[in-house]
Design a protein around this motif. Sequence first.
Motif, PDB file in Angstrom:
ATOM      1  N   THR A 123     -16.939  18.145   1.536  1.00 32.46           N
ATOM      2  CA  THR A 123     -17.978  18.249   2.570  1.00 32.46           C
ATOM      3  C   THR A 123     -19.199  17.395   2.241  1.00 32.46           C
ATOM      4  O   THR A 123     -20.061  17.186   3.089  1.00 32.46           O
ATOM      5  N   ASN A 124     -19.294  16.913   1.015  1.00 31.20           N
ATOM      6  CA  ASN A 124     -20.353  15.987   0.600  1.00 31.20           C
ATOM      7  C   ASN A 124     -19.687  14.879  -0.216  1.00 31.20           C
ATOM      8  O   ASN A 124     -19.882  14.776  -1.429  1.00 31.20           O
ATOM      9  N   PRO A 125     -18.896  14.042   0.449  1.00 30.29           N
ATOM     10  CA  PRO A 125     -18.055  13.099  -0.295  1.00 30.29           C
ATOM     11  C   PRO A 125     -18.842  11.976  -0.963  1.00 30.29           C
ATOM     12  O   PRO A 125     -19.934  11.614  -0.542  1.00 30.29           O
ATOM     13  N   ALA A 126     -18.226  11.432  -2.001  1.00 34.58           N
ATOM     14  CA  ALA A 126     -18.757  10.216  -2.610  1.00 34.58           C
ATOM     15  C   ALA A 126     -18.608   9.063  -1.624  1.00 34.58           C
ATOM     16  O   ALA A 126     -17.670   9.036  -0.810  1.00 34.58           O
ATOM     17  N   HIS A 127     -19.525   8.139  -1.666  1.00 33.95           N
ATOM     18  CA  HIS A 127     -19.426   6.894  -0.912  1.00 33.95           C
ATOM     19  C   HIS A 127     -19.395   5.773  -1.949  1.00 33.95           C
ATOM     20  O   HIS A 127     -20.443   5.389  -2.480  1.00 33.95           O
ATOM     21  N   PHE A 128     -18.207   5.294  -2.249  1.00 29.59           N
ATOM     22  CA  PHE A 128     -18.037   4.269  -3.269  1.00 29.59           C
ATOM     23  C   PHE A 128     -18.142   2.880  -2.634  1.00 29.59           C
ATOM     24  O   PHE A 128     -17.320   2.514  -1.795  1.00 29.59           O
ATOM     25  N   TYR A 129     -19.157   2.138  -3.042  1.00 24.85           N
ATOM     26  CA  TYR A 129     -19.331   0.764  -2.561  1.00 24.85           C
ATOM     27  C   TYR A 129     -18.623  -0.170  -3.531  1.00 24.85           C
ATOM     28  O   TYR A 129     -18.852  -0.125  -4.744  1.00 24.85           O
ATOM     29  N   ILE A 130     -17.761  -1.050  -3.006  1.00 20.47           N
ATOM     30  CA  ILE A 130     -16.852  -1.851  -3.817  1.00 20.47           C
ATOM     31  C   ILE A 130     -17.141  -3.345  -3.659  1.00 20.47           C
ATOM     32  O   ILE A 130     -17.268  -3.843  -2.540  1.00 20.47           O
ATOM     33  N   ASN A 131     -17.234  -4.050  -4.795  1.00 22.05           N
ATOM     34  CA  ASN A 131     -17.224  -5.512  -4.836  1.00 22.05           C
ATOM     35  C   ASN A 131     -16.114  -5.948  -5.778  1.00 22.05           C
ATOM     36  O   ASN A 131     -15.854  -5.281  -6.781  1.00 22.05           O
ATOM     37  N   SER A 132     -15.469  -7.070  -5.466  1.00 23.95           N
ATOM     38  CA  SER A 132     -14.402  -7.567  -6.334  1.00 23.95           C
ATOM     39  C   SER A 132     -14.368  -9.085  -6.284  1.00 23.95           C
ATOM     40  O   SER A 132     -14.637  -9.691  -5.242  1.00 23.95           O
ATOM     41  N   ALA A 133     -14.027  -9.683  -7.430  1.00 21.07           N
ATOM     42  CA  ALA A 133     -13.932 -11.134  -7.534  1.00 21.07           C
ATOM     43  C   ALA A 133     -12.749 -11.493  -8.428  1.00 21.07           C
ATOM     44  O   ALA A 133     -12.322 -10.696  -9.262  1.00 21.07           O
ATOM     45  N   PRO A 134     -12.213 -12.696  -8.276  1.00 20.89           N
ATOM     46  CA  PRO A 134     -11.141 -13.135  -9.177  1.00 20.89           C
ATOM     47  C   PRO A 134     -11.618 -13.124 -10.629  1.00 20.89           C
ATOM     48  O   PRO A 134     -12.796 -13.360 -10.913  1.00 20.89           O
ATOM     49  N   ALA A 135     -10.685 -12.859 -11.544  1.00 16.06           N
ATOM     50  CA  ALA A 135     -11.007 -12.818 -12.968  1.00 16.06           C
ATOM     51  C   ALA A 135      -9.921 -13.543 -13.755  1.00 16.06           C
ATOM     52  O   ALA A 135      -8.744 -13.478 -13.416  1.00 16.06           O
ATOM     53  N   HIS A 136     -10.328 -14.229 -14.814  1.00 14.12           N
ATOM     54  CA  HIS A 136      -9.380 -14.970 -15.649  1.00 14.12           C
ATOM     55  C   HIS A 136      -9.180 -14.323 -17.016  1.00 14.12           C
ATOM     56  O   HIS A 136      -8.347 -14.761 -17.801  1.00 14.12           O
ATOM     57  N   LYS A 137      -9.981 -13.283 -17.306  1.00 15.20           N
ATOM     58  CA  LYS A 137      -9.915 -12.629 -18.607  1.00 15.20           C
ATOM     59  C   LYS A 137     -10.141 -11.144 -18.431  1.00 15.20           C
ATOM     60  O   LYS A 137     -10.852 -10.721 -17.516  1.00 15.20           O
ATOM     61  N   THR A 138      -9.543 -10.359 -19.310  1.00 14.02           N
ATOM     62  CA  THR A 138      -9.682  -8.906 -19.234  1.00 14.02           C
ATOM     63  C   THR A 138     -10.848  -8.427 -20.089  1.00 14.02           C
ATOM     64  O   THR A 138     -10.945  -8.771 -21.268  1.00 14.02           O
ATOM     65  N   PHE A 139     -11.724  -7.641 -19.465  1.00 12.23           N
ATOM     66  CA  PHE A 139     -12.787  -6.965 -20.201  1.00 12.23           C
ATOM     67  C   PHE A 139     -12.640  -5.459 -19.987  1.00 12.23           C
ATOM     68  O   PHE A 139     -12.087  -5.019 -18.965  1.00 12.23           O
ATOM     69  N   PRO A 140     -13.128  -4.637 -20.923  1.00 12.54           N
ATOM     70  CA  PRO A 140     -12.924  -3.188 -20.825  1.00 12.54           C
ATOM     71  C   PRO A 140     -13.592  -2.572 -19.594  1.00 12.54           C
ATOM     72  O   PRO A 140     -14.685  -2.982 -19.193  1.00 12.54           O
ATOM     73  N   THR A 141     -12.939  -1.580 -19.035  1.00  8.97           N
ATOM     74  CA  THR A 141     -13.541  -0.786 -17.968  1.00  8.97           C
ATOM     75  C   THR A 141     -14.681   0.024 -18.569  1.00  8.97           C
ATOM     76  O   THR A 141     -14.556   0.594 -19.653  1.00  8.97           O
ATOM     77  N   LYS A 142     -15.818   0.051 -17.868  1.00 10.63           N
ATOM     78  CA  LYS A 142     -16.997   0.708 -18.433  1.00 10.63           C
ATOM     79  C   LYS A 142     -17.856   1.317 -17.335  1.00 10.63           C
ATOM     80  O   LYS A 142     -18.125   0.680 -16.324  1.00 10.63           O
ATOM     81  N   ARG A 143     -18.281   2.562 -17.565  1.00 14.46           N
ATOM     82  CA  ARG A 143     -19.236   3.208 -16.668  1.00 14.46           C
ATOM     83  C   ARG A 143     -20.652   2.866 -17.110  1.00 14.46           C
ATOM     84  O   ARG A 143     -20.945   2.823 -18.305  1.00 14.46           O
ATOM     85  N   VAL A 144     -21.526   2.608 -16.132  1.00 15.92           N
ATOM     86  CA  VAL A 144     -22.942   2.368 -16.403  1.00 15.92           C
ATOM     87  C   VAL A 144     -23.745   3.284 -15.486  1.00 15.92           C
ATOM     88  O   VAL A 144     -23.687   3.148 -14.262  1.00 15.92           O
TER      89      VAL A 144
END
Length: 280
Positions: A123-144
Amino acid sequence: MAVIFEERHSYHPDDFKGYDTARIRKEFLVEKVMDTGVIRLVYSHIDRFIVGGAVPTDKPLILAPIEPLKAPYFCYRREIGVMNVGGAGSITVDGKKYELGFKDALYIGKGAQEVAFSSDNATNPAHFYINSAPAHKTFPTKRVTLAEANKLHVGALESSNERTINQLLINTVVETCQLQMGMTELAPGSVWNTMPAHTHGRRNEVYFYFNVPENQAVCHFMGQPQETRHIWMHNEQAVISPDWSIHSAAGTSNYIFIWGMAGENLDYDDMNKVQPTELK
């Protein structure tokens, strides 16, 4: 279908000069970012940038690969930045759960195979705003979290642009390939963002406006510095700014906006400033 998408193409500035209001809105405005129970995405051929939103309710929303990616999973050749502008929620990346409160962010690195968005309260949902771009290397997933952001207090109330720039997903806070995101909050009584205006020929930028009060609006300015145009925008809408376009705005009230960039470098200050007296 849980994921709805559309494509936008690249635009030459000479062609842009002939666009009327309807054409400008059609090509650059993302009018519906948040849609309850689905993921909405716009794939822009400008730097192959993807912008969108996810609003899960009573069940998780899975980020499936869209057709233009020609990939077995969404992050096969991509990185993602997400900011929560709604109720509390979480993002599960390959089985690991990341809690996101209001204004918290998550970076998801290339190679993540399953991304699922959930809300704590339907009843009070999250609103996740998403941006994405091409990547050539893997970096760790991280919360900020917002508290962990690098904060810049700039502008002044006297010039109607006192604001705090919260740098969340930038290279001084988290490692990324090319994606950068942050959130700028205007102080009460201030209405101008990103002033003086600027362009940066090495990357594009997308703005997402939220916390715009009911019955108020934001006038977003774009176009070449000597050939400007504008788009009137409302709460939870986004606008795509090509590399040749300025991006600045004034609202009928203070508001918050999220900026997302991708392109050739990660230098936040790589911009060509245009003073107010130079704009036409």
